[in-house]
Design a protein around this motif. Sequence first.
Motif, PDB file in Angstrom:
ATOM      1  N   ALA A  36       0.821  -1.206   0.000  1.00 28.46           N
ATOM      2  CA  ALA A  36       0.000   0.000   0.000  1.00 28.46           C
ATOM      3  C   ALA A  36       0.858   1.261   0.000  1.00 28.46           C
ATOM      4  N   PHE A  37       1.966   1.222   0.720  1.00 26.24           N
ATOM      5  CA  PHE A  37       2.872   2.366   0.785  1.00 26.24           C
ATOM      6  C   PHE A  37       3.394   2.724  -0.609  1.00 26.24           C
ATOM      7  N   GLU A  38       3.873   1.722  -1.321  1.00 27.86           N
ATOM      8  CA  GLU A  38       4.380   1.952  -2.668  1.00 27.86           C
ATOM      9  C   GLU A  38       3.273   2.438  -3.602  1.00 27.86           C
ATOM     10  N   SER A  39       2.112   1.820  -3.493  1.00 28.95           N
ATOM     11  CA  SER A  39       1.009   2.159  -4.370  1.00 28.95           C
ATOM     12  C   SER A  39       0.622   3.632  -4.252  1.00 28.95           C
ATOM     13  N   ILE A  40       0.558   4.143  -3.024  1.00 27.27           N
ATOM     14  CA  ILE A  40       0.197   5.544  -2.815  1.00 27.27           C
ATOM     15  C   ILE A  40       1.289   6.466  -3.341  1.00 27.27           C
TER      16      ILE A  40
ATOM     17  N   ILE B 132      -7.754  -7.109   3.968  1.00 32.71           N
ATOM     18  CA  ILE B 132      -6.315  -7.035   4.240  1.00 32.71           C
ATOM     19  C   ILE B 132      -5.738  -5.739   3.680  1.00 32.71           C
ATOM     20  N   TYR B 133      -6.111  -5.404   2.429  1.00 37.04           N
ATOM     21  CA  TYR B 133      -5.559  -4.201   1.823  1.00 37.04           C
ATOM     22  C   TYR B 133      -6.085  -2.944   2.506  1.00 37.04           C
TER      23      TYR B 133
ATOM     24  N   GLU C   4      -3.061   1.535   8.051  1.00 41.03           N
ATOM     25  CA  GLU C   4      -1.820   1.489   8.823  1.00 41.03           C
ATOM     26  C   GLU C   4      -0.718   2.300   8.143  1.00 41.03           C
ATOM     27  N   THR C   5      -0.687   2.277   6.814  1.00 36.17           N
ATOM     28  CA  THR C   5       0.285   3.082   6.075  1.00 36.17           C
ATOM     29  C   THR C   5       0.069   4.569   6.343  1.00 36.17           C
ATOM     30  N   ILE C   6      -1.179   5.007   6.270  1.00 37.24           N
ATOM     31  CA  ILE C   6      -1.502   6.410   6.550  1.00 37.24           C
ATOM     32  C   ILE C   6      -1.090   6.767   7.974  1.00 37.24           C
ATOM     33  N   LYS C   7      -1.381   5.869   8.900  1.00 34.39           N
ATOM     34  CA  LYS C   7      -1.078   6.096  10.314  1.00 34.39           C
ATOM     35  C   LYS C   7       0.416   6.283  10.541  1.00 34.39           C
TER      36      LYS C   7
ATOM     37  N   TYR D  54     -12.366   1.923  16.245  1.00 34.55           N
ATOM     38  CA  TYR D  54     -11.039   1.968  15.637  1.00 34.55           C
ATOM     39  C   TYR D  54     -10.959   3.081  14.590  1.00 34.55           C
ATOM     40  N   LEU D  55     -11.969   3.178  13.724  1.00 33.63           N
ATOM     41  CA  LEU D  55     -11.974   4.184  12.666  1.00 33.63           C
ATOM     42  C   LEU D  55     -12.073   5.588  13.224  1.00 33.63           C
TER      43      LEU D  55
END
Length: 423
Positions: free
Chosen positions: A107-111, A203-204, A210-213, A249-250
Motif C-alpha cells: 500500500a505504501f508503494e502504491s500511494i 487485508i488491503y 496502517e500506512t496512513i497512520k 477503531y476508525l
Amino acid sequence: MESFELELTEDNIKETILKNYLDNNKRLYTLARLIDSIENNTNICIDGDWGCGKTFFINQFIYLINNRETDSELKLEKDLSDVFSNIETNNIIIYYDAWKNDHHPDAFESIIFNILNEFPKYKDRVEDFNNIKDILIGFGKNIINKCSYEIIDFDNIKTYEELAEQIVTVEEKKERFRELLQKILGKKRMILIIDELDRCNPIYASKVLETIKHFYDFSNITIIYVSNNKELANTMKKQYGENFNGYEYLNKFYDFVITLDNDKNIEYSQKVLNFNSSTYLPHNISYEMFKKYNFSYRDCNRFRTMYDMVRNYIERDKNGIFNRKEYNTAFDIILPIIIAFKIKDLVAYRECLNGGTSKLKEALKYIKNSFEKNYTHTGWLKEISGTDENEDEIEKIIQIYNKFKDNDMYSELFNECIKMSII
C-alpha cells in the motif's frame, strides 16, 4: 434504452453543482472552509452509505478548485471563491482510488506511485532531479521500477537488488518519505484523498489505514477519507475478529466527519431522473418502496432503468385475456414492487419468483397505510384494480397477480425478463 446511471464526467459533475439537486453545495462549501483553515495534520472523513454520491461529492470539490475561475457559470460569492483560490494556491491534491489498487502488494508503494503520477503539478519547483532519485533509491526496487524514466534519469543506477538493500528500517523509510515530500511540496501542503476504501479486500484496507497512520502524520498533509464507515467497520472486523470494534477503531483516525445521506431519494428521482408525476400511480408506488427500503441514489438509477426496460419490452395485452384494470394493476402496482424487491430484498424477490405472495401482501399493506396517512386521495389501489366496494383491494390485487402469473403468455415473458436481468 436510456440508462439512468449518472456517469462521473466533467459535464455531469458541473451540472450537479449548478442545479444543486441534493443541496450538497452547502457541504462542499463547509469542506472548503474547513480545509482552508487547517494548518496541522488533519484527517477528514466523507461518510455515507453506498450509492449516496460520495465519489461524486469529492469530485465536485476538486472541480470547484480547478475550474471556478475559468468556468463563467460557476458563480461563487467572492469570499467563497477566495477560499477555493487559497486551497488551489496552497495545496497539491492527490486522488487515490484504493479499490482500483487493492491488488497491489504494498500500500505504501502504491500511494507513492499515485503521488509521482501527479508530478507535472510540481515538477517546475524541483531544482535537482538527482535529489529525488537519491530519495527514491532508499525506498527499494519496486519504487524505482515504477517511476517514469522521462522524469528521472536512472542511467547510472546499477541493480535493483543492490538498491533494495539500502532500506533497512521503517524509520528510515519514513525519513526518506519526509524528504520526498519536502522536495516536491516545498511550502505547499498535500491533500491526499483516499476513496473507495470500504470496497477493498479487508487485508488491503487495513494496510492502507496502517500506512496512513505510520507515514502520513506530517503537519503539511490533510487526509480525506471517502468511505462508508459502517461497511469499513465490518471490513475491519473481518480482518481482526468478531470482537474487534471497527467503528471505534476508525473514529481514532478522524478529526472531522462530514455525513452524506440518501434522505432525498424521492427528490432525486423527481429532479434528476424525471420520475416526477405526482398523479401517476406507478411513481407514487415507487416512492413508497424507496422509503420502505431507504433507496440510495444509485438504487433509484437502477430502478428507473429496469422499470422503463420492462414496460418497453412487454407489449400491451392484445388478446383480450386481461381487461384494462387487470393490466394496469400488473404494470402500475405490482411491477414497481417486484423491481424494488429485486434491488433491495432478495428473500421477497425469490418468493415472488416461486409463486409466493406473503411479501407482496406485506408491501401492499405498507403502501395502503402510507397512502391513507400522506395523501388526500387514498383510493388509488381500489380504482386501478377495479375493486368493488365490498372487496378488499389487496386481495383483489393478489388475484390479478396470480392470474398473470398463471397465464402462459405472460409467464413466459416474465421468465424472459428474468433471464435478461431486466427483472
